[in-house]
Design an enzyme around this catalytic site. Structure first.
Site, PDB file in Angstrom:
ATOM      1  N   ASP A  98     -16.472  12.736  26.164  1.00 34.61           N
ATOM      2  CA  ASP A  98     -16.410  14.122  25.717  1.00 34.61           C
ATOM      3  C   ASP A  98     -17.355  15.004  26.521  1.00 34.61           C
ATOM      4  OD1 ASP A  98     -16.733  15.591  22.371  1.00 34.61           O
ATOM      5  OD2 ASP A  98     -15.600  16.178  24.149  1.00 34.61           O
ATOM      6  N   HIS A 137     -13.437  17.655  34.838  1.00 35.81           N
ATOM      7  CA  HIS A 137     -12.691  16.400  34.698  1.00 35.81           C
ATOM      8  C   HIS A 137     -12.871  15.513  35.926  1.00 35.81           C
ATOM      9  CE1 HIS A 137     -11.046  17.690  30.962  1.00 35.81           C
ATOM     10  NE2 HIS A 137     -10.422  18.729  31.466  1.00 35.81           N
ATOM     11  N   LEU A 147     -12.948  -7.764  34.382  1.00 35.05           N
ATOM     12  CA  LEU A 147     -13.158  -6.775  33.324  1.00 35.05           C
ATOM     13  C   LEU A 147     -11.790  -6.272  32.920  1.00 35.05           C
ATOM     14  CD1 LEU A 147     -15.037  -4.567  31.842  1.00 35.05           C
ATOM     15  CD2 LEU A 147     -14.561  -3.152  33.803  1.00 35.05           C
TER      16      LEU A 147
END
Lengths: 334, 274
Positions: free
Chosen positions: A93, A110, A221
């Site tokens: 956020d 972004h 991962l």
């Protein structure tokens, strides 16, 4: 191949911590704000990344000193390997606010957010975290201005394409080159995407399927990206599948239990569907419909910094706080 | 809350405290007041140990704190209060502790019903129990049903006590009920009526009696939901205090409301956009 890899000194400079601008007195967790009443909470200290010997499962005779130097940056001081969370979830956020503070358009925020994400993925690979789930785009975000939504989706498509070429490369030379730069991602990253993909553009849906298929075998991962995701919708679609099965007579209604629902949720793509730690940035104290069912016993950590400013130090704080917590799951320790 | 036998200075102090709280309420009421506040009442046993109380003393202190919190919420105009009293996971604790908590609950319900200490009735609070009540013993379940029936007519506020509750169990139960309704023979005759929607599940949740919480307050420093109201808490302000539950005061509630007011306008804007 291994000896070539460990002789490259660039591995260390890439792994060294990047300085990030920090606001004074940044919040570790909310306990700080209540110190006008009485403080029973210890504040996790910030740790400098000190080099120390760490156990290694790699046994290379030639580059042994380089091995010690590279793996000695594995865990910062104070973090214990056995207490590391297996699954970390992040709500990224604050990109818009970060851009507004600097007088930049939201797209710049972004883009900066993607850089933070790449750094976090690298850290997770290095520190042995097995699953990282990120909340990239919520089902509620569709109401944002069309321009921003289109930008976000195209950014996601671009990032996915470039990571696809890096992480899933079949060519030995490309893989070698990539592993030289990012030794921690040896073994590859498996990418899974959860959420209501029917609303996404067709090209993106196709790319997602390709990436998921190509990285299926990777083990280092698992990066789960939640796009057009809503925790409530996840449970509703699980309920729909269960209702279908009950209608077809495969199961009885009395057999519906928690593990059946867990199997139908979108997080069934991973061995560890329940996050141990959830980090949310930009000082917002809520969950915003992310991974609703899976967060039952997750430790929550709220960070004051905006997502583009979230870096290694903040992640170390979160992990330190996590390692200090007592998880009882409703029982008693003594 | 005044009892006979309390001396004059204590009464004066109580009245002063009440006046001060009235002042705070008027100040806070300038901004939006939450409709629903939920509490995760963590830390009773630790409090009991710290204060060297007998076995179960911590839980009694916790019950008193709950009554006070309900009073403060009533004064502030908060209509819905929910308290996480006992989780299904808590059955894992020692049998003595579980029995102690069950006995305490039955004892307090009896006091409430027999008007020995009927705080909730005098405040006009309707008491409701949410959870898998079939897991309770027969005497406990009877007491619970009697209290719910006795306070059913009260309408000033709703106190929901989550007992033998976990959110995942609540959702499983809602899913079962939804499937049962959707797959009933008369439903299948209709066209596509068996498509499950969010509203279908929400209708069958134990907590459907109250709107979604505006604030969830957890005590004793834990930063987790512990399987409490997962479905309902997507836009809830999550606040943790390091104090143990029996040490909660009205100042904590004031602080929580202020934090809620800070985020309120942003969240309302988001809700309107949807």
């Amino acid at each position: 191949m291994l000896s070539l890899r460990f002789a490259i000194p660039t591995a260390n400079s890439i792994a060294s911590p990047k300085p990030k601008p920090k606001s004074a007195g940044s919040l570790q967790f909310l306990g700080n704000q209540t110190d006008i009443f009485s403080s029973g909470v210890s504040v996790p200290k910030r740790y400098d990344c000190k080099l120390q010997a760490a156990p290694t499962d790699v046994d290379v005779v030639n580059g042994k000193t380089s091995v010690a130097r590279e793996l000695s940056e594995e865990l910062p001081v104070g973090l214990k390997k056995e207490l590391m969370p297996k699954h970390v979830a992040v709500i990224m956020d604050g990109n818009g606010r970060w851009a507004r503070q600097r007088g930049l358009p939201p797209s710049a925020g972004h883009e900066a957010g993607v850089k933070s994400l790449r750094e976090l993925v690298e850290l997770c690979c290095r520190w042995g975290i097995q699953v990282l789930t990120v909340f990239a785009f919520s089902a509620e975000n569709w109401i944002r201005p069309k321009v921003e939504v289109e930008f976000l989706l195209s950014l996601f498509e671009r990032a996915l394409k470039s990571e696809f070429e890096s992480f899933a490369s079949e060519s030995q030379i490309e893989l070698l080159f990539y592993v030289m730069l990012f030794p921690s991602v040896r073994g590859g990253i498996r990418i899974s995407v959860i959420g209501d993909s029917s609303k996404l553009p067709t090209s993106l849906q196709k790319l997602i399927n390709e990436v998921e298929e190509a990285t299926k075998q990777n083990t280092k991962l698992q990066l789960i990206v939640a796009v057009s995701y809503s925790g409530k919708y996840d449970v509703v679609q699980a309920c729909r599948s269960i209702a279908e099965k009950a209608k077809d007579g495969e199961i009885q209604i009395e057999d519906i239990n928690e593990s059946l629902i867990e199997q139908e949720l979108e997080t069934n793509c991973t061995e560890y569907p329940y996050p141990d730690l959830l980090i949310r940035t930009s000082n917002e104290l809520r969950v915003s419909n992310f991974l609703l069912w899976q967060l039952a016993y997750t430790e929550l950590f709220f960070v004051r910094e905006l997502w583009p400013d979230f870096g290694k130090d903040e992640f170390v704080d979160a992990l330190t706080s996590y390692q200090q917590r007592q998880r009882r799951y409703g029982g008693r320790h003594s | 809350m005044e009892k006979d036998g309390i001396n004059k200075p204590a009464r004066v102090l109580w009245r002063l405290g009440y006046f001060l709280r009235e002042l705070i309420v008027s100040t806070l009421s300038v901004g939006p007041i939450p409709t629903h506040v939920a509490f995760i009442m963590d830390g009773n046993r630790r409090y009991g140990k710290q204060q060297h109380l007998n076995q179960g003393g911590g839980h009694v202190a916790g019950y008193l704190a709950l009554k006070l919190m309900v009073l403060y919420c009533r004064e502030l105009g908060i209509k819905y209060v929910t308290a996480y009293a006992f989780s299904i996971d808590n059955f894992k604790r020692s049998p003595e502790e579980v029995r102690c908590i069950m006995d305490l609950m039955v004892e307090k319900i009896e006091q409430e019903l027999s008007q020995v200490d009927n705080t909730f009735s005098r405040m006009g609070v309707r008491v409701h129990f949410s959870g898998k009540l079939e897991l309770l013993s027969q005497p406990a379940m009877d007491a619970v049903k009697r209290l719910m029936a006795a306070t059913a007519g009260n309408s000033k506020a709703l106190l929901t006590i989550c007992f033998a509750y976990t959110s995942t169990d609540e959702i499983v139960h809602a899913v079962q009920e939804t499937c049962r309704r959707k797959l009933a023979p008369d439903q299948i005759e209709g066209k596509g009526n068996y498509v499950v929607k969010v509203e279908d599940i929400e209708k069958h949740l134990y907590m459907a009696v109250a709107p979604e919480p505006d604030i969830i307050i957890r005590t004793s420093g834990g930063h987790r939901l512990s399987n409490f109201m997962l479905w309902q808490s997507s836009n809830t302000c999550l606040i943790t205090f390091s104090q143990l539950w029996p040490a909660m005061s009205c100042w904590h509630l004031v602080w929580a409301v202020l934090k809620f007011q800070r985020n309120y306008y942003y969240l309302e804007k988001k809700k309107k956009q949807m």
